[in-house]
Scaffold this active site. Structure first.
Site, PDB file in Angstrom:
ATOM      1  N   ALA A   1       0.847  -1.187   0.000  1.00  0.00           N
ATOM      2  CA  ALA A   1       0.000   0.000   0.000  1.00  0.00           C
ATOM      3  C   ALA A   1       0.889   1.246   0.000  1.00  0.00           C
ATOM      4  O   ALA A   1       2.045   1.195   0.405  1.00  0.00           O
ATOM      5  CB  ALA A   1      -0.913   0.009   1.220  1.00  0.00           C
TER       6      ALA A   1
ATOM      7  N   GLU B   1       3.578  -5.881   7.443  1.00  0.00           N
ATOM      8  CA  GLU B   1       2.902  -4.788   8.144  1.00  0.00           C
ATOM      9  C   GLU B   1       3.343  -4.605   9.589  1.00  0.00           C
ATOM     10  O   GLU B   1       3.418  -3.474  10.086  1.00  0.00           O
ATOM     11  CB  GLU B   1       1.381  -4.997   8.096  1.00  0.00           C
ATOM     12  CG  GLU B   1       0.734  -4.665   6.763  1.00  0.00           C
ATOM     13  CD  GLU B   1       0.719  -5.837   5.793  1.00  0.00           C
ATOM     14  OE1 GLU B   1       0.001  -5.783   4.785  1.00  0.00           O
ATOM     15  OE2 GLU B   1       1.453  -6.827   6.046  1.00  0.00           O
TER      16      GLU B   1
ATOM     17  N   GLY C   1      -0.429  -5.103   0.901  1.00  0.00           N
ATOM     18  CA  GLY C   1      -1.659  -5.064   0.128  1.00  0.00           C
ATOM     19  C   GLY C   1      -1.546  -5.759  -1.209  1.00  0.00           C
ATOM     20  O   GLY C   1      -2.546  -6.235  -1.764  1.00  0.00           O
TER      21      GLY C   1
ATOM     22  N   GLU D   1      -2.143  -9.333  -0.459  1.00  0.00           N
ATOM     23  CA  GLU D   1      -3.564  -9.449  -0.110  1.00  0.00           C
ATOM     24  C   GLU D   1      -4.438  -9.411  -1.362  1.00  0.00           C
ATOM     25  O   GLU D   1      -5.432 -10.136  -1.458  1.00  0.00           O
ATOM     26  CB  GLU D   1      -3.950  -8.337   0.866  1.00  0.00           C
ATOM     27  CG  GLU D   1      -3.350  -8.546   2.253  1.00  0.00           C
ATOM     28  CD  GLU D   1      -3.570  -7.383   3.195  1.00  0.00           C
ATOM     29  OE1 GLU D   1      -4.175  -7.596   4.261  1.00  0.00           O
ATOM     30  OE2 GLU D   1      -3.140  -6.252   2.864  1.00  0.00           O
TER      31      GLU D   1
END
Length: 260
Positions: free
Chosen positions: A66, A135, A112, A115
């Site tokens: 992200a 993360e 992300g 994910e």
């Protein structure tokens, strides 16, 4: 439609969506998430599109994570909304998409990015791909479904280790973990994905949509997946694809599914 952060190409009923932010290693920001949602929403209702391939631009990254600069100063309330909106617009949307979605992982798939790949119905990786959920090294946890989908794919123990260590695994280890279905040379990645897509699209896309719903039901809290399977199985008997499929089998010919 014109996009700033992604590109799209339709060929042979396959929509290839490419995240195209090479200077940011294709990191996901809010605008990119919205553009992917818009492109998928359009594809959902486009009869020309039978299958979607998600990939990244260049040879370095699928999605390197992200865009941290967007949320570094968020409050807890804003952080919760960020995760909820992202899951609704993209990650859950991909997971429950009625047409097959293949992630072609062409490099780093971190945070992300992993994910997003895990939300796809299955994954193909290039040999140079590296995957991880780093993360906790930033003082946060995966917020786009990572804590839920990673254990489903690799098992609880391996998921705990990957998330707690914030480390990366390479493509072969991902294959060993069942995180990806196939590993191929990078130059063969999209061709392999399209070849596999061609095999899928020879079958009833109506039945495939039903199978996606039934398989996903097994992972939904409070839902009996077996009951959903029975319901979808029964519904199949009323489709034109079922009539065509059984007729073709009985008459020893190739089925030409109408998609209804």
């Amino acid at each position: 439609m014109s996009y700033q952060n992604i590109s799209e190409h339709i060929e042979n009923n396959i929509l290839t969506l490419k995240i195209d932010r090479p200077k940011k290693l294709n990191a996901l920001n809010r605008e990119t998430i919205q553009e992917l949602h818009d492109a998928l929403k359009s594809a959902k209702h486009d009869d020309e599109v039978m299958l979607v391939i998600l990939t990244g631009s260049g040879e370095k990254a699928f999605v390197a994570g992200a865009d941290i600069s967007e949320f570094a100063d968020y409050s807890p309330k804003e952080g919760k909304r960020l995760a909820a909106d992202g899951q609704e617009k993209l990650f859950d949307y991909v997971a429950n998409f009625p047409k097959p979605v293949i992630a072609a992982i062409n490099g780093f798939a971190l945070g992300g990015g992993l994910e997003l790949a895990m939300a796809a119905h299955f994954r193909i990786a290039s040999e140079n791909a590296k995957m991880g959920l780093p993360e906790v090294s930033l003082g946060v946890i995966p917020g786009y479904g990572g804590t839920q989908r990673l254990p489903q794919l690799v098992g609880k123990g391996r998921a705990m280790e990957m998330i707690m260590s914030a480390g990366m695994i390479d493509a072969q280890q991902a294959l060993q973990y069942n995180l990806v279905n196939h590993v191929v040379e990078q130059e063969d990645l999209l061709d392999f994905a399209k070849e596999l897509a061609g095999k899928i699209m020879k079958n009833s896309m109506v039945a495939i949509s039903a199978a996606i719903r039934a398989i996903n039901a097994n992972y939904e809290k409070g839902i009996n997946g077996f009951e959903v399977e029975v319901k979808e199985f029964g519904h199949s008997f009323g489709t034109d694809d079922f009539k065509e499929g059984t007729s073709a089998f009985l008459n020893k010919r190739k089925a030409d599914f109408p998609g209804k």
